[in-house]
Design an enzyme around this catalytic site. Structure first.
Site, PDB file in Angstrom:
ATOM      1  NE  ARG A  34      29.265  28.473  -8.293  1.00  8.30           N
ATOM      2  CZ  ARG A  34      29.059  27.277  -8.839  1.00  8.30           C
ATOM      3  NH1 ARG A  34      28.506  27.195 -10.042  1.00  8.30           N
ATOM      4  NH2 ARG A  34      29.409  26.166  -8.205  1.00  8.30           N
ATOM      5  CB  THR A  64      -2.849  -3.051  -0.576  1.00 10.89           C
ATOM      6  OG1 THR A  64      -4.048  -2.725  -1.277  1.00 10.89           O
ATOM      7  CG2 THR A  64      -1.937  -3.880  -1.466  1.00 10.89           C
ATOM      8  CG  HIS A  96      22.189  26.839 -12.963  1.00 10.78           C
ATOM      9  ND1 HIS A  96      23.483  26.549 -12.605  1.00 10.78           N
ATOM     10  CD2 HIS A  96      21.709  25.733 -13.589  1.00 10.78           C
ATOM     11  CE1 HIS A  96      23.785  25.323 -13.010  1.00 10.78           C
ATOM     12  NE2 HIS A  96      22.724  24.806 -13.595  1.00 10.78           N
ATOM     13  CE  LYS A 109      -4.483   0.967   0.241  1.00  9.83           C
ATOM     14  NZ  LYS A 109      -5.430   0.384  -0.735  1.00  9.83           N
ATOM     15  CD  GLN A 157      30.634  18.619  -9.118  1.00 14.49           C
ATOM     16  OE1 GLN A 157      30.650  19.823  -8.824  1.00 14.49           O
ATOM     17  NE2 GLN A 157      30.458  18.189 -10.360  1.00 14.49           N
TER      18      GLN A 157
END
Length: 285
Positions: A170, A57, A240, A12, A212
């Site tokens: 940035r 379920t 971005h 379920k 990263q």
């Protein structure tokens, strides 16, 4: 050529349960979406339609509600373990239970019984249980964070299609999805709060040369500070922010006005783990 039945499971999905705990005039709310998937000796139902081994379920849904009343809901990891163990122990045909829970937070406004949805992120837990092993993966999704400076991106590979300009300043923004696997814990709630805080502080305190690098530092911080956790998996879209060209209007734009693009986006994913992390290949699946 033989045709055979491969791996399968059923259950379920997305049972919504809200548990109100009333302590006099002060109430507490746990708001969950619970997904259950069971597997085991299910060959007959697929091959012949014999349902003798199938727990409906609908019964699984009812178990969620009954356990919310009978046991209450504290840490979602504990609730998931209760459900997973119950289905394996009570159903002879079932040898593996997978329980996935998402928790939606509520914060008290004033008094004892008025609440507002708390933040944008969702707490998660994924539990696997069978006779041989048990695993618990905690986590969160949609934790939106942003650094308005302290992020660079340069020195990257370039080809004939590269137009992106290097930058030493940035905006770095992402929506963190994180999952962490436990080797042990004494308090799920305390462990969750601490892991979340370490993710946030590592994001804020890392001078980023790439998303990263930031991802790795976030996972590393959790593992260094929380010995009960042995593996962290992170998925982080790069949300971005592009500087708007204001020169046509006779204006400079010294890193002040940005266009926030929703797509396409870079998607950075990675795993950070201790070198002694026990093997659990299915824990995150």
């Amino acid at each position: 050529m033989a045709i055979v039945l491969g791996p399968n499971r059923y259950g379920k999905a997305e049972t919504r349960v809200v548990r109100v705990t009333r302590d006099g005039g002060t109430h507490r709310i746990r708001d969950l979406s619970v997904g259950i998937a069971l597997s085991g000796a299910m060959e007959d139902v697929h091959l012949t339609g014999d349902n003798a081994a199938v727990l409906p379920t609908d019964s699984q849904k009812n178990t969620v509600f009954a356990f919310a009343k009978k046991h209450g809901i504290d840490a979602i990891e504990d609730f998931g373990l209760l459900l997973a163990r119950h289905f394996v122990d009570s159903q002879p045909a079932i040898d593996h239970a997978r329980v996935e829970i998402r928790e939606y937070g509520w914060r008290r406004i004033t008094g004892g019984h008025s609440f507002v949805r708390d933040g944008g992120e969702v707490r998660t837990a994924l539990i696997h249980h069978d006779a041989a092993a048990e695993s618990v993966v905690s986590g969160l999704t949609d934790l939106v964070v942003l650094n308005s400076t302290g992020s660079e991106f340069h020195g990257f590979a370039q080809d004939e299609y590269t137009t992106l300009a290097p930058t030493d300043d940035r905006v770095l923004a992402t929506a963190v999805t994180a999952q962490w696997r436990h080797r042990s814990t004494s308090s799920w709630d305390e462990s969750y709060r601490a892991a979340r805080d370490h993710l946030l502080h590592a994001f804020a305190e890392t001078h980023s040369l790439s998303l990263q690098q930031t991802l790795y530092q976030m996972g590393r911080r959790v593992l260094a500070e929380r010995p009960e956790i042995c593996e962290v998996r992170l998925s982080m879209p790069n949300k971005h922010h592009f500087l708007v060209d204001l020169e046509p209007f006779g204006m400079d734009n010294d890193n002040e006005v940005y266009f926030a693009a929703d797509r396409p986006y870079g998607l950075i994913e990675g795993t950070v783990l201790t070198d002694d992390a026990p093997d659990a290949p299915s824990a995150f699946n």
